[in-house]
Design a protein around this motif. Structure first.
Motif, PDB file in Angstrom:
ATOM      1  N   ALA A 225      27.688 -47.764   0.573  1.00 14.47           N
ATOM      2  CA  ALA A 225      28.985 -48.093   1.596  1.00 14.47           C
ATOM      3  C   ALA A 225      29.482 -49.272   1.380  1.00 14.47           C
ATOM      4  N   GLU A 226      28.601 -50.479   1.036  1.00 11.38           N
ATOM      5  CA  GLU A 226      29.020 -51.577   0.933  1.00 11.38           C
ATOM      6  C   GLU A 226      29.785 -52.017  -0.430  1.00 11.38           C
ATOM      7  N   THR A 227      29.490 -51.129  -1.483  1.00 12.25           N
ATOM      8  CA  THR A 227      30.305 -51.145  -2.665  1.00 12.25           C
ATOM      9  C   THR A 227      31.509 -50.663  -2.446  1.00 12.25           C
ATOM     10  N   GLU A 228      31.444 -49.447  -1.528  1.00  9.75           N
ATOM     11  CA  GLU A 228      32.974 -48.936  -1.517  1.00  9.75           C
ATOM     12  C   GLU A 228      33.682 -49.428  -0.305  1.00  9.75           C
ATOM     13  N   GLY A 229      33.250 -50.330   0.263  1.00  8.21           N
ATOM     14  CA  GLY A 229      33.852 -50.857   1.448  1.00  8.21           C
ATOM     15  C   GLY A 229      33.929 -49.843   2.474  1.00  8.21           C
ATOM     16  N   ALA A 230      33.086 -48.896   2.715  1.00  4.75           N
ATOM     17  CA  ALA A 230      32.989 -47.859   3.686  1.00  4.75           C
ATOM     18  C   ALA A 230      32.291 -48.345   4.949  1.00  4.75           C
ATOM     19  N   GLY A 231      32.329 -47.498   5.805  1.00  8.70           N
ATOM     20  CA  GLY A 231      31.474 -47.872   7.252  1.00  8.70           C
ATOM     21  C   GLY A 231      30.122 -47.225   6.941  1.00  8.70           C
ATOM     22  N   PHE A 232      29.056 -47.769   7.801  1.00  4.37           N
ATOM     23  CA  PHE A 232      27.926 -47.403   7.680  1.00  4.37           C
ATOM     24  C   PHE A 232      27.185 -47.362   9.222  1.00  4.37           C
TER      25      PHE A 232
END
Length: 363
Positions: A225-232
């Motif tokens: 998630a952090e790598t993609e800039g996505a929510g978690f």
């Protein structure tokens, strides 16, 4: 604005359990793939303590929270982009949502079968992303085939679009979702309604034994998630379902015992608003109603007025605005005006999160 969040993931990761926890709608739960073929849809209220505080002072006949629509989409498997496992239906359902809630299995449980026979969050995420990327590549290839000839013949706009489409195609062929593109290319990807351009929240579905512990599986999901800039979000869908079946007082006590300040469901709903860039404003209708509304960050007052009623946007004159904190501190609209805390704003005013707005308009 309507907000739809689709719950996706491999079979048996807990999608229908999470959906039930979200909506108490009784979606069918089974330990077999493809049980839930048609999507289940449920409307979930956004819990907002600001609305509660405003309502305590106004004491309206009814309080209307903002809502998020969750769609329980049946499990995707390898080959879905080619129609495997009813894949075409599932992909069509994904196209209709605004964001994806990607549920990933992070719990070990022998009596719940895994479609691949093992717990592997990285592999599960890769399977789903690959199928969505393959579907996007098909969409792109069709668009490229349609514009290639006129673009080469000299149509300047189509030539620029072709260049962008080829760049997006190259990005996808590297196994990267469109949402990780730069803003310039992402805008076109969204216009093309590419599946991987949709915002994503990765939800690590963990064990009931340690619902707040980020185990080794959950850590892998968070890193992606952090790598993609996505929510978690980390939660236990089974525990959330149990919490949803309790009365408010019992639920509060149970959460206290677990050391939870906020339920996983509430955190998930808030994360959905965050990844979509939504903020909340409030309206007070005499002593009859207090209501929360969702708009995109950066929305101007007339457009926000249109959320309340289309006539409000067409005949917009001005907006009377007060911050929710000022309102709570003063205790009433009258005191806010007396203290000069109520502002008169025009058509260029950009609505802020937590604004209480009274719209003036002409029919």
């Amino acid at each position: 604005m309507g907000l739809k969040c689709g719950i996706v993931g491999l079979p048996n990761v807990g999608k229908s359990t999470l959906f039930n926890a979200l909506t108490r709608a009784g979606a069918e739960v089974s330990n077999y793939p493809f049980t839930t073929i048609d999507p289940n849809i449920g409307v979930v209220p956004v819990r907002d303590r600001r609305l509660d505080r405003i309502a305590e002072l106004v004491k309206p006949e009814r309080v209307v929270p903002a809502t998020v629509e969750f769609v329980d989409i049946a499990g995707l498997v390898k080959g879905a982009s080619r129609g495997e496992g009813l894949g075409n239906q599932f992909l069509a359902h994904i196209r209709e949502v605004d964001a994806l809630c990607h549920l990933v299995r992070c719990f070990e449980k022998e009596d719940v079968a895994h479609v691949e026979g093992r717990v592997d969050p990285e592999g599960d995420i890769a399977t789903i992303n690959t199928e969505l990327i393959l579907a996007d590549l098909e969409t792109l290839e069709r668009r490229i085939a349609k514009i290639e000839k006129p673009a080469i013949s000299g149509d300047k706009k189509l030539k620029e679009l072709l260049t962008v489409c080829l760049k997006i195609k190259e990005h996808l062929e590297e196994g990267l979702p469109a949402r990780t593109l730069s803003e310039e290319y992402l805008l076109v990807a969204k216009e093309l309604n590419l599946l991987t351009a949709k915002p994503v929240i990765y939800v690590a579905n963990t064990s009931e034994d340690s619902p707040q512990t980020l185990n080794i599986h959950g850590q892998k999901v968070k890193k992606i998630a952090e790598t993609e800039g996505a929510g978690f979000v980390l939660l236990c869908a089974r525990l959330e379902l149990e919490l949803g079946e309790l009365e408010e007082e019992e639920k509060a006590e149970f959460m206290k015992e677990l050391g939870l300040e906020e339920s996983g469901i509430d955190r998930l709903v808030k994360e959905a608003l965050k990844v979509l860039g939504l903020i909340t404003f409030f309206t007070i209708k005499g002593g009859k109603e207090c209501r929360a509304w969702l708009v995109k960050e950066g929305t101007k007052a007339p457009r926000a007025a249109g959320r309340v009623h289309t006539d409000f946007e067409k005949g917009f004159i001005k907006a009377e605005v007060v911050g929710w904190k000022d309102f709570v501190e003063c205790g009433s609209e009258t005191v806010c005006r007396e203290r000069g805390l109520t502002r008169i704003e025009g058509k260029d005013y950009i609505v802020k999160d937590g604004d209480i707005i009274f719209f003036r308009f002409a029919l």
